[in-house]
Design an enzyme around this catalytic site. Structure first.
Site, PDB file in Angstrom:
ATOM      1  N   ASP A 237     -16.829 -49.701 -75.735  1.00 39.00           N
ATOM      2  CA  ASP A 237     -15.585 -50.036 -75.044  1.00 39.00           C
ATOM      3  C   ASP A 237     -14.658 -50.870 -75.932  1.00 39.00           C
ATOM      4  OD1 ASP A 237     -16.815 -48.887 -72.905  1.00 39.00           O
ATOM      5  OD2 ASP A 237     -16.587 -50.597 -71.549  1.00 39.00           O
ATOM      6  N   ASP A 238     -13.396 -50.895 -75.544  1.00 40.73           N
ATOM      7  CA  ASP A 238     -12.372 -51.814 -76.069  1.00 40.73           C
ATOM      8  C   ASP A 238     -11.802 -51.455 -77.440  1.00 40.73           C
ATOM      9  OD1 ASP A 238     -12.972 -53.130 -73.760  1.00 40.73           O
ATOM     10  OD2 ASP A 238     -13.833 -54.907 -74.700  1.00 40.73           O
ATOM     11  N   HIS A 291      -6.004 -53.129 -71.213  1.00 44.19           N
ATOM     12  CA  HIS A 291      -7.111 -53.938 -70.713  1.00 44.19           C
ATOM     13  C   HIS A 291      -6.725 -54.985 -69.680  1.00 44.19           C
ATOM     14  CE1 HIS A 291     -11.183 -55.648 -70.851  1.00 44.19           C
ATOM     15  NE2 HIS A 291     -11.514 -54.508 -71.413  1.00 44.19           N
ATOM     16  N   TYR A 328     -13.462 -54.608 -67.306  1.00 42.61           N
ATOM     17  CA  TYR A 328     -14.324 -55.640 -66.721  1.00 42.61           C
ATOM     18  C   TYR A 328     -15.313 -55.040 -65.713  1.00 42.61           C
ATOM     19  CZ  TYR A 328     -10.663 -58.572 -68.728  1.00 42.61           C
ATOM     20  OH  TYR A 328      -9.768 -59.143 -69.582  1.00 42.61           O
ATOM     21  N   HIS A 378     -19.619 -52.608 -77.589  1.00 47.79           N
ATOM     22  CA  HIS A 378     -18.183 -52.757 -77.884  1.00 47.79           C
ATOM     23  C   HIS A 378     -17.970 -52.610 -79.384  1.00 47.79           C
ATOM     24  CE1 HIS A 378     -18.853 -54.748 -74.027  1.00 47.79           C
ATOM     25  NE2 HIS A 378     -17.601 -54.431 -73.742  1.00 47.79           N
TER      26      HIS A 378
END
Ligand code: ZN
Length: 419
Positions: A237-238, A291, A328, A378
């Site tokens: 993720d991210d 995000h 989240y 991540h």
């Protein structure tokens, strides 16, 4: 004689500055703390003067948040700080940067928005003001603003702001100048941030034609999958980030693939990295545009977060995203009913964002991994990259097949058929 020559050759780059190679990276801070949620993206351009100013803005904004938290106590819903960026180089020379700060807290009636712009001449190593780039027709711009925002423009404020044109926030292309006004700067709050693009073709400064990026034509590679082998799906993720490419190289070494749940705001700046991600047989998923915590957003804002990401991926990479992972890990019924993509969560959390230690991440992952699991990592941390150097060979040794989420689902469907 030879020694002297060698010495001189070494000195040349020091004097002419021609060894200077700048590469853009996007700095990322994503934190889910006990007192706040933070998501910050900003460019690191390699131009020291520019980077220092950007960093100052970020640091000051974070300090303000810290102060705010000290003064206010929260029990349930946490305050959230989101700083997003836009970065474009015009004419291969002028950096145009917009930083947008969004701050929300349950104690505020409305979120706070703030825009900051930087226009920087890389060749002259200096910031540019409006008067450096073009003559602008102030009267015309004021009239247009009035016309477009009749319901909220406050004339006195508008006049005041335009008395000092060099304080105006702007960016430019070879076709136009865009002006930005913060809420309450020239209008009442209900109009929010005002952005106005003024067509302009005559500039004082030379602007080379910018070469356009072409959409990539990646070839998806279909690999042989076994429904008998123990299988896990790796997810990141991210990203993308400066570590993504290294992670993909590592996956390639171990014949592994993963699903990357990316943020739309970084797609254009990491175009080359993402092409490599896809060409290596990996999958892209949508993790929103910048995000924000999605369960707080109106359905229109939520729609924008998702569609903007799908669109920029389609435009830049020619790829259709089908999977979605909420920021989240926060979902709600309204979120689910507003999204017509498959929502993918995880069942092994490596806690790499918290641990930040390759050995610990490796141990945590290894302890929880079983056939059929979806692993959360991540690709924005060096420690995550390092942990994969331990994890991948170990999983291979244990006979695991490491695949994308879609591949895992395919395998599970095959297994169900057989039973
Ligand atoms: Zn995330």
């Amino acid at each position: 004689m030879k020694k002297w020559l060698l010495f001189l050759i070494f000195l040349i780059p020091l004097f002419c500055g021609c060894n200077k190679k700048t590469e853009l990276t996007i700095e990322v801070v994503i934190e889910q703390n006990k007192t706040d949620l933070i998501s910050i993206h900003y460019p690191k351009t390699g131009f020291e003067k520019l980077d220092r100013e950007i960093k100052n803005y970020i640091t000051n904004t974070r300090l303000n948040l810290k102060q705010y938290i000290k003064e206010n106590v929260y029990i349930e819903d946490l305050p959230e700080l989101n700083i997003d960026y836009e970065y474009k180089v015009i004419g291969n020379r002028y950096s145009n940067i917009v930083l947008t700060t969004f701050f929300t807290s349950p104690l505020l009636a409305h979120p706070i928005n703030d825009i900051k712009t930087f226009v920087f001449d890389q060749k002259e190593n200096k910031f540019l003001q409006l008067s450096d780039i073009a003559t602008i027709h102030i009267g015309k711009i004021k009239m247009e603003l009035l016309k477009q925002h009749q319901d909220c423009i406050l004339i006195d404020d508008l006049e005041k702001v335009f008395q000092k044109p060099n304080n105006l926030k702007f960016t430019f292309t070879d076709q136009s100048i865009t002006f930005y006004f913060n809420p309450y700067e020239i209008a009442s709050g209900n109009c929010g941030i005002i952005k106005y693009e003024f067509p302009n073709k005559e500039f004082y400064i030379p602007i080379e034609k910018t070469t356009l990026q072409k959409a990539s034509l990646y070839k998806p590679n279909k690999k042989e999958l076994s429904s008998k082998k123990p299988t896990i799906a790796l997810t990141f993720d991210d990203g993308p980030s400066k570590y993504t490419k290294e992670i993909v190289k590592l996956l390639n070494e171990y014949d592994a693939n993963a699903t990357f749940f990316i943020l739309g705001n970084k797609v254009e700046n990491y175009h080359e990295t993402l092409t490599f991600v896809l060409e290596s047989g990996n999958e892209l998923g949508n993790h929103s545009y910048n995000h924000k915590k999605l369960t707080r957003l109106s359905s229109k804002e939520l729609h924008n977060q998702i569609e903007m990401t799908n669109e920029v991926v389609k435009k830049t990479l020619g790829y259709d995203i089908r999977l979605f992972r909420p920021t989240y890990g926060a979902t709600s019924n309204s979120l689910k009913s507003n999204i017509n993509m498959e929502i993918v969560l995880w069942n092994v959390d490596t806690e790499d964002w918290k641990l930040r230690n390759s050995k610990k991440i490796y141990e945590k992952a290894l302890h929880d991994i079983k056939d059929g699991k979806i692993i959360l990592m991540h690709d924005i941390y060096k420690s995550t990259l390092e942990s994969l150097k331990l994890l991948l060979p170990e999983l291979k040794k244990q006979g695991y097949q490491i695949v994308t989420v879609s591949e895992l689902k395919e395998i599970q469907a095959k297994r169900n058929e057989k039973n």
